[in-house]
Design an enzyme around this catalytic site. Structure first.
Site, PDB file in Angstrom:
ATOM      1  N   SER A   1      12.298 -11.327  21.757  1.00 36.18           N
ATOM      2  CA  SER A   1      11.761  -9.994  22.094  1.00 36.18           C
ATOM      3  C   SER A   1      10.264 -10.081  22.353  1.00 36.18           C
ATOM      4  O   SER A   1       9.711  -9.351  23.180  1.00 36.18           O
ATOM      5  CB  SER A   1      11.997  -9.007  20.959  1.00 36.18           C
ATOM      6  OG  SER A   1      13.339  -8.963  20.620  1.00 36.18           O
TER       7      SER A   1
ATOM      8  N   LYS B   1       9.006  12.653  22.932  1.00 30.04           N
ATOM      9  CA  LYS B   1       9.290  12.015  24.229  1.00 30.04           C
ATOM     10  C   LYS B   1      10.274  12.903  24.998  1.00 30.04           C
ATOM     11  O   LYS B   1      11.010  13.679  24.380  1.00 30.04           O
ATOM     12  CB  LYS B   1       9.902  10.634  23.983  1.00 30.04           C
ATOM     13  CG  LYS B   1       8.870   9.607  23.546  1.00 30.04           C
ATOM     14  CD  LYS B   1       9.394   8.202  23.780  1.00 30.04           C
ATOM     15  CE  LYS B   1       8.269   7.200  23.690  1.00 30.04           C
ATOM     16  NZ  LYS B   1       8.712   5.826  23.927  1.00 30.04           N
TER      17      LYS B   1
ATOM     18  N   GLU C   1       2.521  -2.264  13.196  1.00 27.44           N
ATOM     19  CA  GLU C   1       2.942  -0.941  13.688  1.00 27.44           C
ATOM     20  C   GLU C   1       3.668  -0.223  12.563  1.00 27.44           C
ATOM     21  O   GLU C   1       4.614  -0.759  11.985  1.00 27.44           O
ATOM     22  CB  GLU C   1       3.878  -1.069  14.895  1.00 27.44           C
ATOM     23  CG  GLU C   1       4.248   0.302  15.455  1.00 27.44           C
ATOM     24  CD  GLU C   1       5.396   0.267  16.466  1.00 27.44           C
ATOM     25  OE1 GLU C   1       5.190   0.710  17.595  1.00 27.44           O
ATOM     26  OE2 GLU C   1       6.490  -0.200  16.104  1.00 27.44           O
TER      27      GLU C   1
ATOM     28  N   LYS D   1       0.841  -1.206   0.000  1.00 29.03           N
ATOM     29  CA  LYS D   1       0.000   0.000   0.000  1.00 29.03           C
ATOM     30  C   LYS D   1       0.874   1.252   0.000  1.00 29.03           C
ATOM     31  O   LYS D   1       0.624   2.207  -0.734  1.00 29.03           O
ATOM     32  CB  LYS D   1      -0.901   0.013   1.236  1.00 29.03           C
ATOM     33  CG  LYS D   1      -2.058  -0.951   1.160  1.00 29.03           C
ATOM     34  CD  LYS D   1      -2.817  -0.958   2.467  1.00 29.03           C
ATOM     35  CE  LYS D   1      -4.034  -1.855   2.396  1.00 29.03           C
ATOM     36  NZ  LYS D   1      -5.067  -1.364   1.482  1.00 29.03           N
TER      37      LYS D   1
ATOM     38  N   ASP E   1       3.061  -4.748  17.948  1.00 24.87           N
ATOM     39  CA  ASP E   1       4.229  -4.415  17.126  1.00 24.87           C
ATOM     40  C   ASP E   1       5.061  -5.625  16.711  1.00 24.87           C
ATOM     41  O   ASP E   1       6.260  -5.515  16.490  1.00 24.87           O
ATOM     42  CB  ASP E   1       5.109  -3.402  17.859  1.00 24.87           C
ATOM     43  CG  ASP E   1       5.741  -3.996  19.103  1.00 24.87           C
ATOM     44  OD1 ASP E   1       5.225  -5.018  19.598  1.00 24.87           O
ATOM     45  OD2 ASP E   1       6.754  -3.454  19.584  1.00 24.87           O
TER      46      ASP E   1
ATOM     47  N   ARG F   1      10.350  -5.135   9.647  1.00 28.11           N
ATOM     48  CA  ARG F   1      10.936  -6.210  10.455  1.00 28.11           C
ATOM     49  C   ARG F   1       9.826  -6.916  11.230  1.00 28.11           C
ATOM     50  O   ARG F   1       8.792  -6.338  11.536  1.00 28.11           O
ATOM     51  CB  ARG F   1      11.995  -5.668  11.419  1.00 28.11           C
ATOM     52  CG  ARG F   1      11.453  -4.744  12.521  1.00 28.11           C
ATOM     53  CD  ARG F   1      11.382  -5.481  13.851  1.00 28.11           C
ATOM     54  NE  ARG F   1      10.821  -4.718  14.941  1.00 28.11           N
ATOM     55  CZ  ARG F   1       9.541  -4.669  15.234  1.00 28.11           C
ATOM     56  NH1 ARG F   1       8.656  -5.313  14.506  1.00 28.11           N
ATOM     57  NH2 ARG F   1       9.097  -3.993  16.288  1.00 28.11           N
TER      58      ARG F   1
END
Ligand code: 0O2
Length: 233
Positions: free
Chosen positions: A75, A138, A165, A46, A98, A69
């Site tokens: 993880s 942040k 994500e 897309k 994610d 990825r």
């Protein structure tokens, strides 16, 4: 980074001793990961199509790179533990957004919002969550636009909504985030506070530069339009 002992401890929690059951779990895990890979391909396509269309007729491509990825098994396990939720295959789909990740690198800040809006407008895309770390950086200076989107993926006998994500940022924001991420692994640094302040300063400088670059591009566009109007017969 997980230590080998921690990895073994996590594995022993999820994998049973019974080899038959273990094989079953590993096979189901492979299927789940294949589904996430497929979802990445759907969303990536897309974005590539949008970029191709927006680059037609000599227009500058809004996207300079797309990277993707799939989260590594360790993880995934570590995040489930950190969230304090059940460590199981069902829990991955339920609690993690994610596992499939796409990073879109744009040339200019306004391209980020343009691409995000175009993706969100597609009627098979459901936007589950948006975190705008550009408008609200942040505390460490991190800037990026994060979207969690759900896309339907068609398999042999079912259609499944899969979450991906999408992180969208400029080349400059990506440069900062990549270096900051690498340096996070250096646990043994002295003067950590001073270094964090310096990194924040770099992030703010980068943000100012991004804004300046956008203004320069606007000026070039305006000059070009003026010249084109001038040469009209
Ligand atoms: P990876 O290897 O990049 O996937 P959580 O993930 O639980 O911390 P949340 O709410 O899911 O929290 O995360 P958020 O804030 O949306 O950000 C998730 C991802 O954004 C991270 O993924 C990073 O890729 C990136 N990110 C967020 N904050 C920073 C930051 O301060 N510096 C850098 N360099 N990247 C950041 P992961 O899972 O940490 O790692």
């Amino acid at each position: 980074m997980l230590s080998e002992d921690k990895a073994k401890e996590l594995m022993s929690e999820i994998l049973p001793d019974d080899p038959e059951k273990m094989r079953e779990i590993l096979e189901t895990f492979d299927v789940l990961m294949m589904r996430y890979d497929s979802a990445i391909r759907e969303v990536r396509t897309k974005l590539e199509i949008l970029n191709d269309e927006l680059s037609l007729h000599g227009q500058q491509s809004p996207i300079s790179a797309i990277n993707s990825r799939r989260k590594k098994p360790m993880s995934i396990l570590e995040k489930l533990k950190r969230y304090g939720v059940e460590v199981s295959l069902d829990s991955i789909e339920k609690n993690l957004n994610d596992v499939a990740g796409i990073r879109v690198i744009c040339s200019f800040v306004d391209d980020i919002y343009k691409v995000a809006a175009m993706l969100a407008r597609q009627d098979d895309i459901k936007v589950v969550q948006i975190k705008d770390y550009i408008k609200n950086p942040k505390p460490n200076g991190y800037r990026s636009y994060h979207m969690i989107v759900e896309v339907p993926v068609f398999f042999s006998n079912e259609k499944r909504p899969m979450r991906v994500e999408v992180q969208i940022r400029t080349v400059a924001m990506d440069f900062w985030a990549s270096l900051e991420h690498k340096m996070k692994y250096k646990q043994d640094i002295e003067n950590a506070e001073e270094i964090m302040a310096q990194l924040k300063e770099c992030a703010d400088t980068i943000s100012e530069t991004d804004m300046k670059m956008m203004r320069i591009r606007e000026k070039i566009r305006a000059d070009r339009t003026e010249q084109e109007t001038f040469v009209q017969p």
